[in-house]
Enzyme design. Structure first.
Site, mmCIF file in Angstrom:
data_model
loop_
_atom_site.group_PDB
_atom_site.id
_atom_site.type_symbol
_atom_site.label_atom_id
_atom_site.label_comp_id
_atom_site.label_asym_id
_atom_site.label_seq_id
_atom_site.Cartn_x
_atom_site.Cartn_y
_atom_site.Cartn_z
ATOM 1 N N GLU A 103 -5.192 6.665 11.578
ATOM 2 C CA GLU A 103 -5.285 5.533 11.088
ATOM 3 C C GLU A 103 -4.879 4.350 12.289
ATOM 4 O O GLU A 103 -3.809 4.623 12.655
ATOM 5 C CB GLU A 103 -4.599 5.260 9.899
ATOM 6 C CG GLU A 103 -4.546 3.744 9.339
ATOM 7 C CD GLU A 103 -3.630 3.554 8.127
ATOM 8 O OE1 GLU A 103 -3.729 4.524 7.320
ATOM 9 O OE2 GLU A 103 -2.963 2.581 8.214
ATOM 10 N N HIS B 105 -2.761 11.155 5.179
ATOM 11 C CA HIS B 105 -4.309 11.380 5.052
ATOM 12 C C HIS B 105 -4.595 12.114 6.230
ATOM 13 O O HIS B 105 -3.872 12.350 7.303
ATOM 14 C CB HIS B 105 -5.189 10.340 5.080
ATOM 15 C CG HIS B 105 -4.680 9.190 5.614
ATOM 16 N ND1 HIS B 105 -4.879 8.745 6.779
ATOM 17 C CD2 HIS B 105 -4.246 7.652 5.069
ATOM 18 C CE1 HIS B 105 -4.133 7.692 7.200
ATOM 19 N NE2 HIS B 105 -4.034 6.949 6.054
ATOM 20 N N HIS C 215 2.117 7.183 1.655
ATOM 21 C CA HIS C 215 0.908 8.004 1.741
ATOM 22 C C HIS C 215 0.632 8.675 3.170
ATOM 23 O O HIS C 215 1.269 8.248 3.942
ATOM 24 C CB HIS C 215 -0.298 7.242 1.064
ATOM 25 C CG HIS C 215 -0.986 6.286 2.013
ATOM 26 N ND1 HIS C 215 -0.459 5.025 2.516
ATOM 27 C CD2 HIS C 215 -1.933 6.468 2.829
ATOM 28 C CE1 HIS C 215 -1.227 4.450 3.259
ATOM 29 N NE2 HIS C 215 -2.208 5.495 3.737
ATOM 30 N N ARG D 291 0.983 -1.181 0.121
ATOM 31 C CA ARG D 291 0.110 -0.057 -0.097
ATOM 32 C C ARG D 291 0.981 1.196 0.064
ATOM 33 O O ARG D 291 1.615 1.416 1.096
ATOM 34 C CB ARG D 291 -0.795 -0.099 1.263
ATOM 35 C CG ARG D 291 -1.801 1.165 1.433
ATOM 36 C CD ARG D 291 -2.864 1.515 0.385
ATOM 37 N NE ARG D 291 -3.607 2.511 0.540
ATOM 38 C CZ ARG D 291 -3.401 4.065 0.306
ATOM 39 N NH1 ARG D 291 -2.321 4.354 -0.246
ATOM 40 N NH2 ARG D 291 -4.233 4.788 0.746
ATOM 41 N N HIS E 26 3.229 7.075 5.818
ATOM 42 C CA HIS E 26 3.541 5.716 6.230
ATOM 43 C C HIS E 26 3.315 4.865 4.877
ATOM 44 O O HIS E 26 2.728 4.960 3.953
ATOM 45 C CB HIS E 26 2.569 5.290 7.315
ATOM 46 C CG HIS E 26 1.179 5.406 6.983
ATOM 47 N ND1 HIS E 26 0.528 6.846 7.305
ATOM 48 C CD2 HIS E 26 0.229 4.710 6.615
ATOM 49 C CE1 HIS E 26 -0.821 6.709 7.025
ATOM 50 N NE2 HIS E 26 -1.020 5.347 6.544
ATOM 51 N N GLU F 222 -10.539 5.823 1.608
ATOM 52 C CA GLU F 222 -9.392 5.238 1.009
ATOM 53 C C GLU F 222 -9.075 5.997 -0.544
ATOM 54 O O GLU F 222 -7.872 5.885 -0.922
ATOM 55 C CB GLU F 222 -9.360 3.810 0.977
ATOM 56 C CG GLU F 222 -8.990 3.017 2.094
ATOM 57 C CD GLU F 222 -7.310 3.320 1.927
ATOM 58 O OE1 GLU F 222 -6.729 3.901 2.982
ATOM 59 O OE2 GLU F 222 -6.668 2.867 1.249
HETATM 60 MN MN MN Z 1 -3.162 5.150 5.695
#
Ligand code: MN
Ligand code: MN
Length: 381
Positions: free
Chosen positions: A102, A98, A96, A93, A141, A164
């Site tokens: 999280e 946000h 990124h 993943r 992360h 997401e």
């Molecule tokens: Mn994340």
């Protein structure tokens, strides 16, 4: 023999109701026996308190997938959104960040997670089934699947509006900055960026990372408060019909906005009648079969059923219980947007209130009142 008046999987209750003769989704009705034939105590208008990840759009990518339950799927859940994600061995993943914080619970397999904080302090760890992580909002992360079969995990965000689809991605960022600016920023020649992806990677495959020790980057030293926690290593609180592990900021200090409990209930057992004074409850069902009645005051209550992969919600202050109605252990997570876990037990309240006062309300014999469980609720350090 007395004539059987209740038929299975038909909206018939005693002498009331009738069988369904029109179109029906029998499989779904079988999963929701208490919606099809509600307890007679159910009454009134109630928002929907259930969503199954099976009803969510699946985003399929190279080496994995993601599906989500946000305020768009489950409008009552304004405080919390959830994502279920799968990464094959080596799949990443992408790097990124946000707007929301999280929190994650590893459902199966293992992942390497990395982060760098605002002071250049670094974090890398390997996460396995029952382990947690928490990345504060804005901290960049990554997550990568380990041998043998990568991983699958639940992500929880402290904002029901999160998606997401709306995260800040490394590749997307660089693709939208003029190349000469990139060259100036990194103080290298512009041609160094000839091969950067034109579009986001989001989830992509690469080789499985080597041993954690080899992957470690010193940076400005480790992050002062670790971003991971071994929830299953916590000694469970044992009750008559199950166990509970409570993980809030008192034991997982970085998790300032998410408090959680992992609850296990044996067949026939029940999570007692209670409510939460500090936050809405967001539930994720890991295994087993449950029913939950939620009481919203003003003579209104409704009963819902849940099984593995389902999400449940209980708005703040609303009274509820969760009963194991299957023949296997019921396991689920209770999640709260809060730095601490709190619930008010109905039994404890009544047991610790003057007898005559309770008797005057409920017309219950004093001998019965004596029998109400007085178990001191565990005080979490
Ligand atoms: Mn994340
Ligand atoms: Mn609860």
């Amino acid at each position: 023999m007395k004539k059987k008046t209740t038929q299975k999987h038909e909206p018939i209750s005693g002498k009331l109701g009738a069988n369904i003769i029109g179109p029906r989704n029998h499989e779904l009705e079988k999963q929701n026996p208490d919606l099809l034939v509600p307890p007679r105590t159910d009454q009134g208008l109630m928002p929907n308190l259930k969503w199954s990840f099976a009803d969510s759009h699946m985003r399929i990518e190279e080496g994995g997938w993601a599906r989500e339950v946000t305020v768009r799927e489950l409008p009552i859940s304004t405080a919390i959104a959830g994502v279920n994600m799968r990464l094959k061995a080596g799949a990443v993943r992408e790097l990124h960040w946000h707007h929301a914080a999280e929190w994650s619970y590893m459902l199966k397999g293992g992942a390497r997670i990395t982060a760098v904080d605002q002071n250049g302090c670094t974090f890398q760890d390997d996460i396995f089934e029952g382990d947690l992580w928490y990345f504060p909002a804005g901290i960049p992360h990554s997550i990568q699947g380990l041998e043998d079969d990568g991983c699958e995990f639940l992500l929880v965000f402290d904002d029901g509006n999160f998606s997401e689809e709306e995260t800040f991605l490394l590749t997307d960022f660089l693709a939208h900055i003029p190349k000469e600016v990139l060259a100036k920023n990194f103080q290298v020649a512009e041609k160094a960026f000839a091969n950067i992806p034109e579009k986001e990677l989001y989830i992509f495959e690469t080789k499985v990372p080597g041993p954690l020790a080899k992957d470690k980057v010193q940076g400005n030293g480790p992050v002062p408060i670790p971003f991971s926690h071994r929830m299953m290593a916590q000694k469970p609180i044992r009750t008559k019909s199950g166990t509970v592990r409570i993980t809030d900021s008192s034991v997982f200090p970085i998790s300032k906005t998410i408090a959680a409990a992992l609850v296990e209930i044996e067949p026939g057992g029940m999570r007692e009648l209670h409510w939460h004074p500090n936050a809405d409850e967001w539930q994720f069902y890991i295994a087993g079969q449950a029913r939950m009645t939620v009481f919203t005051a003003t003579a209104t209550a409704r009963t819902f059923n849940y099984q593995a992969g389902d999400v449940g919600v209980v708005p703040k202050h609303m009274g509820h219980y969760i009963e194991n109605i299957g023949d296997t252990t019921l396991r689920f997570l209770e999640i709260f947007k809060s730095d601490y876990f709190a619930d008010v037990s109905l039994s404890q309240w009544l047991a610790f209130t003057p007898r005559e006062l309770v008797k005057a309300h409920l017309k219950i014999d004093e001998k019965i009142l004596e029998k109400i469980p007085k178990t001191k609720r565990p005080v979490v350090p």
